[in-house]
Design an enzyme around this catalytic site. Sequence first.
Site, PDB file in Angstrom:
ATOM      1  N   ASP A  11      -5.990   9.779   0.481  1.00 59.65           N
ATOM      2  CA  ASP A  11      -6.456   8.989   1.621  1.00 59.65           C
ATOM      3  C   ASP A  11      -5.287   8.998   2.598  1.00 59.65           C
ATOM      4  OD1 ASP A  11      -8.669   8.404   0.100  1.00 59.65           O
ATOM      5  OD2 ASP A  11      -8.498   6.232   0.280  1.00 59.65           O
ATOM      6  N   SER A  20       3.730   7.640   2.059  1.00 58.58           N
ATOM      7  CA  SER A  20       4.522   8.859   2.103  1.00 58.58           C
ATOM      8  C   SER A  20       3.720   9.975   2.747  1.00 58.58           C
ATOM      9  CB  SER A  20       4.982   9.244   0.700  1.00 58.58           C
ATOM     10  OG  SER A  20       6.010  10.192   0.762  1.00 58.58           O
ATOM     11  N   HIS A  63      -4.535  13.686  -5.568  1.00 57.38           N
ATOM     12  CA  HIS A  63      -5.480  14.488  -6.335  1.00 57.38           C
ATOM     13  C   HIS A  63      -5.357  15.954  -5.931  1.00 57.38           C
ATOM     14  CE1 HIS A  63      -7.798  10.844  -7.733  1.00 57.38           C
ATOM     15  NE2 HIS A  63      -7.074  10.355  -6.738  1.00 57.38           N
TER      16      HIS A  63
END
Length: 265
Positions: free
Chosen positions: A86, A226, A142
Site C-alpha cells: 500500500d 519507507s 508482498h
Amino acid sequence: MLQFFYRLLIELTNGRWSSAILKKFTRSRISRVVVPSFAKVYHLNQAEMVKGLRDYPTLHDLFIRQLKKDARAIDQTMDSVVSPVDAVIEDFGRITETNEMIVKGKPYSIEEMLSDRDVVSKYLNGTYMILYLSPSHYHRIHSPVDGIVTKQWTLGRKSYPVNKWGIKYGVRTLAKNYRVITEVKTSAGHVAIVKVGAMFVNSIETTFRGTELQKGEEIAYFSFGSTVVLLFEPGIFQVDPSIRTPKEIKVGEKMGTLQLKKVEH
C-alpha cells in the site's frame, strides 16, 4: 497538532539517539496509550485489520499490523505485475545505459544501490518504479510477481528520510540507505525488489524463507514508513498506461504487465 507531532516523531526523526529512543518507545507498553490517537490522525481503516485497536499492545504492533485475508484482492491475470505494498507510486521510468535512474530530477546509481556489477548489468535500459509508504500505510510487503528467488542480500547502515522531500533533497537516499534486496526470476526475466529503510533503526524484517514466490505472497515488513524500488530487466515490463504519478495504490492492484516467456532453470 497531533498530526504535526506524529510527523515530527516518525517521519523526520533520524539521528542515532533519537531513532533509538523512538524505537524503544514504539515497542514499549507505554506506547499503547497513543495507539487510538495515531489510528485517528492517520485515518487507519480498522475494519480491515485482523485485530481491534485494543488488541495492539504497542505502537510497533500497530505499525506491522496484518490485514484480514479478503482485505486485498490480488490481480490474478497471468502476465500482471501487482503492487507489493500500500503506497504512493512516486515515479517510474527507464534505467539509463550508464546505470542511472532519474527520480524527481535527481540521478541515482543502481550500481550503488545494488552493489553488484553482475546484477546491475541485467537492468541497464530496463524500468524502475518507486513506491513510498507513509506512516498511515499498511507496512507489510508482498511479491509483485510469481517467480523464483535467486538472490537476497542486505546493504547499507544508516537510513535517512525517503518521503518526497527526502528523495528530492537527501543525499543518494535510495542508493545509500539500509536496504534488503530480493531478486526474483520470472517467466519473463529478472525483477529486483529493493526494500529501502527510512530511519536509523533500519527496521526491515524478512518473513519469507522459501525460494518459490507466488504473486501477492508476503515477503517482509517495515516497522516505519519507507520505500520499495522495483527494477525490471529491459523489454520485460510495461507500465499500465493509466498510471500517472503520484498515484495511491494498494497491495495486489495491477501496475503493469510482463512479456512472458518460458522459465529457464
